[in-house]
Write a protein that holds these residues in place. Structure first.
Motif, short mmCIF file in Angstrom:
data_model
loop_
_atom_site.label_atom_id
_atom_site.label_comp_id
_atom_site.label_asym_id
_atom_site.label_seq_id
_atom_site.Cartn_x
_atom_site.Cartn_y
_atom_site.Cartn_z
N VAL A 22 67.84 80.81 75.54
CA VAL A 22 66.62 80.69 76.33
C VAL A 22 66.77 81.64 77.53
CG1 VAL A 22 65.17 79.13 77.71
CG2 VAL A 22 66.29 78.30 75.62
N SER A 23 65.75 82.41 77.82
CA SER A 23 65.86 83.43 78.87
C SER A 23 66.16 82.81 80.23
CB SER A 23 64.58 84.25 78.96
OG SER A 23 63.54 83.50 79.57
N LYS A 24 66.84 83.60 81.06
CA LYS A 24 67.16 83.18 82.42
C LYS A 24 65.88 82.86 83.19
CE LYS A 24 69.24 84.94 86.66
NZ LYS A 24 69.93 86.08 87.30
N ALA A 25 64.85 83.70 83.00
CA ALA A 25 63.58 83.48 83.71
C ALA A 25 62.96 82.14 83.32
CB ALA A 25 62.61 84.63 83.41
N GLN A 26 62.97 81.82 82.01
CA GLN A 26 62.38 80.55 81.57
C GLN A 26 63.21 79.38 82.08
OE1 GLN A 26 61.77 79.95 77.33
NE2 GLN A 26 60.31 78.32 77.74
N LEU A 27 64.53 79.50 82.06
CA LEU A 27 65.39 78.44 82.58
C LEU A 27 65.12 78.20 84.07
CD1 LEU A 27 68.70 79.39 80.76
CD2 LEU A 27 67.36 77.31 80.37
N ALA A 28 64.93 79.28 84.82
CA ALA A 28 64.64 79.15 86.25
C ALA A 28 63.30 78.42 86.45
CB ALA A 28 64.60 80.53 86.91
N GLN A 29 62.31 78.76 85.65
CA GLN A 29 61.02 78.08 85.74
C GLN A 29 61.15 76.60 85.39
OE1 GLN A 29 58.52 80.48 83.14
NE2 GLN A 29 57.38 81.19 84.94
N ILE A 30 61.95 76.31 84.37
CA ILE A 30 62.15 74.91 83.98
C ILE A 30 62.81 74.14 85.12
CG2 ILE A 30 63.45 73.38 82.43
CD1 ILE A 30 63.01 75.55 80.23
N GLU A 31 63.85 74.72 85.74
CA GLU A 31 64.54 74.05 86.84
C GLU A 31 63.65 73.83 88.05
OE1 GLU A 31 68.32 75.48 88.12
OE2 GLU A 31 69.29 74.97 86.21
N LYS A 32 62.66 74.68 88.22
CA LYS A 32 61.71 74.53 89.34
C LYS A 32 60.56 73.59 88.97
CE LYS A 32 62.50 79.19 91.06
NZ LYS A 32 61.91 80.52 91.18
N GLY A 33 60.51 73.14 87.71
CA GLY A 33 59.43 72.27 87.27
C GLY A 33 58.13 73.01 87.06
N GLU A 34 58.22 74.33 86.88
CA GLU A 34 57.03 75.17 86.74
C GLU A 34 56.72 75.52 85.29
OE1 GLU A 34 58.03 78.54 89.11
OE2 GLU A 34 57.74 77.46 91.00
N ALA A 35 57.48 74.98 84.34
CA ALA A 35 57.28 75.31 82.93
C ALA A 35 57.11 74.03 82.12
CB ALA A 35 58.47 76.11 82.40
N ASN A 36 56.38 74.14 81.03
CA ASN A 36 56.25 73.05 80.06
C ASN A 36 56.82 73.55 78.74
OD1 ASN A 36 54.95 71.09 81.68
ND2 ASN A 36 53.05 72.23 81.50
N PRO A 37 58.16 73.49 78.60
CA PRO A 37 58.78 74.05 77.40
C PRO A 37 58.42 73.25 76.15
CG PRO A 37 60.38 72.85 78.69
CD PRO A 37 59.12 72.89 79.51
N THR A 38 58.48 73.93 75.02
CA THR A 38 58.22 73.28 73.74
C THR A 38 59.41 72.41 73.35
OG1 THR A 38 59.24 75.05 72.44
CG2 THR A 38 56.86 75.28 72.95
N VAL A 39 59.19 71.56 72.36
CA VAL A 39 60.27 70.73 71.82
C VAL A 39 61.40 71.63 71.33
CG1 VAL A 39 60.89 69.11 69.97
CG2 VAL A 39 58.73 68.82 71.20
N SER A 40 61.05 72.74 70.68
CA SER A 40 62.06 73.67 70.16
C SER A 40 62.91 74.25 71.28
CB SER A 40 61.39 74.80 69.38
OG SER A 40 60.73 74.29 68.26
N THR A 41 62.29 74.59 72.40
CA THR A 41 63.04 75.14 73.53
C THR A 41 63.99 74.10 74.10
OG1 THR A 41 61.27 76.69 74.06
CG2 THR A 41 62.84 76.18 75.82
N ILE A 42 63.52 72.86 74.23
CA ILE A 42 64.39 71.80 74.76
C ILE A 42 65.56 71.56 73.80
CG2 ILE A 42 64.53 69.38 75.48
CD1 ILE A 42 61.52 69.64 76.25
N TRP A 43 65.30 71.61 72.48
CA TRP A 43 66.39 71.47 71.50
C TRP A 43 67.40 72.61 71.65
CZ3 TRP A 43 68.03 67.35 69.43
CH2 TRP A 43 67.17 66.34 68.99
N LYS A 44 66.92 73.84 71.89
CA LYS A 44 67.83 74.98 72.07
C LYS A 44 68.74 74.75 73.27
CE LYS A 44 65.71 79.20 70.47
NZ LYS A 44 64.91 80.36 70.91
N ILE A 45 68.15 74.26 74.36
CA ILE A 45 68.94 73.99 75.56
C ILE A 45 69.97 72.91 75.27
CG2 ILE A 45 68.86 73.11 77.92
CD1 ILE A 45 66.02 74.44 78.11
N ALA A 46 69.52 71.82 74.65
CA ALA A 46 70.43 70.71 74.34
C ALA A 46 71.57 71.17 73.44
CB ALA A 46 69.65 69.56 73.70
N ALA A 47 71.23 71.90 72.37
CA ALA A 47 72.26 72.36 71.44
C ALA A 47 73.22 73.33 72.11
CB ALA A 47 71.60 73.00 70.22
N GLY A 48 72.68 74.28 72.86
CA GLY A 48 73.52 75.28 73.52
C GLY A 48 74.45 74.69 74.56
#
Length: 183
Positions: free
Chosen positions: A32-58
């Motif tokens: 998952v890109s650094k930019a998207q991770l930064a947005q997620i940490e700021k609460g500015e993104a609504n990631p898909t289920v697939s993205t959350i699974w990628k983070i969890a697996a990684g």
């Protein structure tokens, strides 16, 4: 959705900091890109289920641990009290009811699928077993050569270490419970 974003932001940042990882480190581990991770940490993104699974697996953590509010212990669980994540234009919704606990070794979800909804999941790590029990409606579960039509009251147990798919082929809402068992 707003509460889920806040929970995800809190949990991702907490876990990353506990492990002394940079956003670059997490991006390399998860894909998952650094930019998207930064947005997620700021609460500015609504990631898909697939993205959350990628983070969890990684990060080698459970999906549900990323969605939990910053509290210490729950004794009563209700799908009304937990946030959900969705995909397929909101037609596929996942509620993390009982989060992963290493002592239990499993986590429990409620899944709602509107007619025609489809969810495709990447392979989980070796040893992950999925148990699905259809509460209402019907769903086709596919993994490898397996394609099983489950109807209300049916339960299916299968190995989650391969790509798999859930599909609501009916014309009504399908609800099923999902247990992920980690061995």
């Amino acid at each position: 959705m707003e509460q889920m974003s806040r929970n995800l932001a809190f949990q991702l940042k907490k876990i990353r900091q506990q492990r002394h990882l940079s956003l670059d480190d997490v991006a390399k581990e998860t894909g998952v890109s650094k930019a998207q991770l930064a947005q997620i940490e700021k609460g500015e993104a609504n990631p898909t289920v697939s993205t959350i699974w990628k983070i969890a697996a990684g990060m080698r953590i459970s999906f549900s641990s990323l969605l939990q509010p910053p509290t210490a212990h729950f004794t009563r669980y209700s799908s009304k009290d937990v946030p959900h994540v969705d995909e397929d234009e909101g037609r596929y919704r996942v509620y993390s009811i009982i989060p992963y606990n290493p002592e239990r070794g499993w986590e429990f979800y409620k899944v709602e699928m509107e007619p025609g909804a489809v969810s495709r999941s990447e392979a989980h790590t070796e040893g992950v077993e999925e148990t699905i029990m259809v509460i209402k409606g019907q769903a086709v579960i596919s993994a490898g050569d397996m394609h099983e039509l489950l109807e209300e009251g049916d339960t299916l147990v299968f190995s989650g270490h391969q790509p798999h798919e859930y599909r609501n082929t009916s014309d009504e809402l399908t609800i099923f419970h999902l247990i992920l068992q980690y061995k």
